[in-house]
Motif scaffolding. Structure first.
Motif, PDB file in Angstrom:
ATOM      1  N   ARG A  72       0.846  -1.195   0.000  1.00  0.00           N
ATOM      2  CA  ARG A  72       0.000   0.000   0.000  1.00  0.00           C
ATOM      3  C   ARG A  72       0.880   1.244   0.000  1.00  0.00           C
ATOM      4  O   ARG A  72       2.007   1.210   0.502  1.00  0.00           O
ATOM      5  N   PRO A  73       0.383   2.362  -0.529  1.00  0.00           N
ATOM      6  CA  PRO A  73       1.137   3.618  -0.408  1.00  0.00           C
ATOM      7  C   PRO A  73       1.436   3.887   1.066  1.00  0.00           C
ATOM      8  O   PRO A  73       0.571   3.733   1.927  1.00  0.00           O
ATOM      9  N   GLY A  74       2.669   4.231   1.357  1.00  0.00           N
ATOM     10  CA  GLY A  74       3.083   4.441   2.739  1.00  0.00           C
ATOM     11  C   GLY A  74       3.491   3.163   3.444  1.00  0.00           C
ATOM     12  O   GLY A  74       3.827   3.182   4.624  1.00  0.00           O
ATOM     13  N   GLY A  75       3.480   2.033   2.730  1.00  0.00           N
ATOM     14  CA  GLY A  75       3.882   0.756   3.323  1.00  0.00           C
ATOM     15  C   GLY A  75       5.388   0.662   3.472  1.00  0.00           C
ATOM     16  O   GLY A  75       6.151   1.484   2.949  1.00  0.00           O
ATOM     17  N   PHE A  76       5.804  -0.359   4.201  1.00  0.00           N
ATOM     18  CA  PHE A  76       7.229  -0.544   4.487  1.00  0.00           C
ATOM     19  C   PHE A  76       7.690  -1.947   4.113  1.00  0.00           C
ATOM     20  O   PHE A  76       6.951  -2.916   4.269  1.00  0.00           O
ATOM     21  N   LEU A  77       8.930  -2.011   3.661  1.00  0.00           N
ATOM     22  CA  LEU A  77       9.625  -3.265   3.391  1.00  0.00           C
ATOM     23  C   LEU A  77      10.802  -3.354   4.341  1.00  0.00           C
ATOM     24  O   LEU A  77      11.601  -2.407   4.443  1.00  0.00           O
ATOM     25  N   LEU A  78      10.915  -4.475   5.051  1.00  0.00           N
ATOM     26  CA  LEU A  78      12.050  -4.731   5.948  1.00  0.00           C
ATOM     27  C   LEU A  78      12.893  -5.842   5.333  1.00  0.00           C
ATOM     28  O   LEU A  78      12.364  -6.900   4.993  1.00  0.00           O
ATOM     29  N   ILE A  79      14.192  -5.582   5.203  1.00  0.00           N
ATOM     30  CA  ILE A  79      15.103  -6.537   4.576  1.00  0.00           C
ATOM     31  C   ILE A  79      16.301  -6.782   5.471  1.00  0.00           C
ATOM     32  O   ILE A  79      16.844  -5.840   6.060  1.00  0.00           O
ATOM     33  N   THR A  80      16.741  -8.039   5.547  1.00  0.00           N
ATOM     34  CA  THR A  80      18.086  -8.356   6.016  1.00  0.00           C
ATOM     35  C   THR A  80      18.758  -9.146   4.910  1.00  0.00           C
ATOM     36  O   THR A  80      18.110  -9.951   4.225  1.00  0.00           O
ATOM     37  N   THR A  81      20.042  -8.887   4.711  1.00  0.00           N
ATOM     38  CA  THR A  81      20.813  -9.591   3.687  1.00  0.00           C
ATOM     39  C   THR A  81      22.299  -9.455   4.009  1.00  0.00           C
ATOM     40  O   THR A  81      22.717  -8.424   4.551  1.00  0.00           O
ATOM     41  N   PRO A  82      23.083 -10.478   3.722  1.00  0.00           N
ATOM     42  CA  PRO A  82      24.507 -10.412   4.072  1.00  0.00           C
ATOM     43  C   PRO A  82      25.300  -9.428   3.198  1.00  0.00           C
ATOM     44  O   PRO A  82      24.946  -9.167   2.051  1.00  0.00           O
ATOM     45  N   THR A  83      26.373  -8.930   3.765  1.00  0.00           N
ATOM     46  CA  THR A  83      27.286  -8.027   3.070  1.00  0.00           C
ATOM     47  C   THR A  83      28.412  -8.844   2.411  1.00  0.00           C
ATOM     48  O   THR A  83      28.604 -10.023   2.740  1.00  0.00           O
ATOM     49  N   PRO A  84      29.158  -8.219   1.506  1.00  0.00           N
ATOM     50  CA  PRO A  84      30.300  -8.922   0.906  1.00  0.00           C
ATOM     51  C   PRO A  84      31.308  -9.415   1.946  1.00  0.00           C
ATOM     52  O   PRO A  84      31.963 -10.448   1.754  1.00  0.00           O
ATOM     53  N   MET A  85      31.425  -8.702   3.057  1.00  0.00           N
ATOM     54  CA  MET A  85      32.345  -9.105   4.119  1.00  0.00           C
ATOM     55  C   MET A  85      31.956 -10.462   4.728  1.00  0.00           C
ATOM     56  O   MET A  85      32.806 -11.199   5.221  1.00  0.00           O
ATOM     57  N   ALA A  86      30.683 -10.804   4.663  1.00  0.00           N
ATOM     58  CA  ALA A  86      30.203 -12.065   5.241  1.00  0.00           C
ATOM     59  C   ALA A  86      30.546 -13.281   4.384  1.00  0.00           C
ATOM     60  O   ALA A  86      30.609 -14.399   4.895  1.00  0.00           O
ATOM     61  N   ARG A  87      30.762 -13.055   3.111  1.00  0.00           N
ATOM     62  CA  ARG A  87      30.937 -14.189   2.184  1.00  0.00           C
ATOM     63  C   ARG A  87      32.034 -15.171   2.604  1.00  0.00           C
ATOM     64  O   ARG A  87      31.773 -16.372   2.708  1.00  0.00           O
ATOM     65  N   PRO A  88      33.273 -14.730   2.843  1.00  0.00           N
ATOM     66  CA  PRO A  88      34.301 -15.713   3.205  1.00  0.00           C
ATOM     67  C   PRO A  88      34.009 -16.422   4.529  1.00  0.00           C
ATOM     68  O   PRO A  88      34.326 -17.605   4.692  1.00  0.00           O
ATOM     69  N   VAL A  89      33.394 -15.714   5.445  1.00  0.00           N
ATOM     70  CA  VAL A  89      33.057 -16.321   6.738  1.00  0.00           C
ATOM     71  C   VAL A  89      31.989 -17.389   6.559  1.00  0.00           C
ATOM     72  O   VAL A  89      32.108 -18.506   7.071  1.00  0.00           O
ATOM     73  N   LEU A  90      30.933 -17.053   5.823  1.00  0.00           N
ATOM     74  CA  LEU A  90      29.857 -18.026   5.582  1.00  0.00           C
ATOM     75  C   LEU A  90      30.373 -19.243   4.812  1.00  0.00           C
ATOM     76  O   LEU A  90      30.011 -20.381   5.124  1.00  0.00           O
ATOM     77  N   GLU A  91      31.215 -19.007   3.818  1.00  0.00           N
ATOM     78  CA  GLU A  91      31.765 -20.124   3.054  1.00  0.00           C
ATOM     79  C   GLU A  91      32.665 -21.006   3.918  1.00  0.00           C
ATOM     80  O   GLU A  91      32.637 -22.229   3.812  1.00  0.00           O
ATOM     81  N   PHE A  92      33.449 -20.403   4.799  1.00  0.00           N
ATOM     82  CA  PHE A  92      34.292 -21.182   5.715  1.00  0.00           C
ATOM     83  C   PHE A  92      33.424 -22.009   6.670  1.00  0.00           C
ATOM     84  O   PHE A  92      33.669 -23.209   6.866  1.00  0.00           O
ATOM     85  N   LEU A  93      32.410 -21.368   7.248  1.00  0.00           N
ATOM     86  CA  LEU A  93      31.515 -22.079   8.170  1.00  0.00           C
ATOM     87  C   LEU A  93      30.774 -23.214   7.475  1.00  0.00           C
ATOM     88  O   LEU A  93      30.477 -24.240   8.084  1.00  0.00           O
ATOM     89  N   SER A  94      30.515 -23.038   6.197  1.00  0.00           N
ATOM     90  CA  SER A  94      29.772 -24.039   5.444  1.00  0.00           C
ATOM     91  C   SER A  94      30.673 -25.122   4.869  1.00  0.00           C
ATOM     92  O   SER A  94      30.529 -26.301   5.180  1.00  0.00           O
ATOM     93  N   TYR A  95      31.625 -24.730   4.029  1.00  0.00           N
ATOM     94  CA  TYR A  95      32.406 -25.695   3.262  1.00  0.00           C
ATOM     95  C   TYR A  95      33.499 -26.382   4.071  1.00  0.00           C
ATOM     96  O   TYR A  95      33.867 -27.513   3.774  1.00  0.00           O
ATOM     97  N   ARG A  96      34.043 -25.687   5.065  1.00  0.00           N
ATOM     98  CA  ARG A  96      35.129 -26.272   5.874  1.00  0.00           C
ATOM     99  C   ARG A  96      34.638 -26.899   7.172  1.00  0.00           C
ATOM    100  O   ARG A  96      35.018 -27.995   7.513  1.00  0.00           O
TER     101      ARG A  96
END
Length: 158
Positions: free
Chosen positions: A84-108
């Motif tokens: 609706r007009p005046g509505g809001f969207l709330l987003i969370t999403t990882p930053t580029p800085m998170a990529r190596p950490v997430l990949e390490f936590l996942s793949y290693r």
């Protein structure tokens, strides 16, 4: 009216907001469809279009979803359409800085689902997410990094 895109199978957000919203709808490719009180879930794989009428929702949430989208601009334009007009969207999403950490936590270390991390198409910094939202017709009202800068929290308005 609240729409939670990527609500997951635990419905945590939907249940938390249920007492304070008229209706809470969650969509996810892996959720079981249900209707309980003012909570409804739809099994739906988000690609480009949302199955809702124009100007239907006051609030849309997309928590840890944007990075998985193949067509983020199309989806954000659809979110703008169903808000609706005046509505809001709330987003969370990882930053580029998170990529190596997430990949390490996942793949290693195998502490994070490999499927989940492989499904990350993009990582967003403040400028990238602002540019994407503005291209969709939404305006950033608030942006904050959290979790030591590994994630974005964004509030955008229609």
């Amino acid at each position: 009216m609240l729409l939670d895109i990527g609500c997951g199978d635990r419905l945590a957000l939907l249940e938390a907001v249920s007492p304070i919203v008229r209706k809470a709808i969650g969509i996810d490719a892996e959720v079981e469809e249900l209707e309980h009180g003012n909570i409804q879930t739809l099994r739906f794989r988000l690609e480009r279009k949302l199955p809702f009428q124009d100007s239907y929702f006051d609030i849309v949430t997309m928590l840890a979803v944007l990075e998985h989208l193949d067509f983020p601009l199309d989806v954000l334009k659809e979110i703008r359409r169903v808000m609706r007009p005046g509505g809001f969207l709330l987003i969370t999403t990882p930053t580029p800085m998170a990529r190596p950490v997430l990949e390490f936590l996942s793949y290693r270390l195998h502490l994070v689902s490999e499927k989940e991390i492989r499904d990350h198409n993009r990582y967003y910094d403040r400028k990238a997410i602002k540019d994407l939202l503005e291209a969709s017709g939404l305006a950033v009202q608030k942006h904050r990094y959290f979790q030591v800068g590994f994630n974005n929290f964004v509030v955008a308005a229609s």
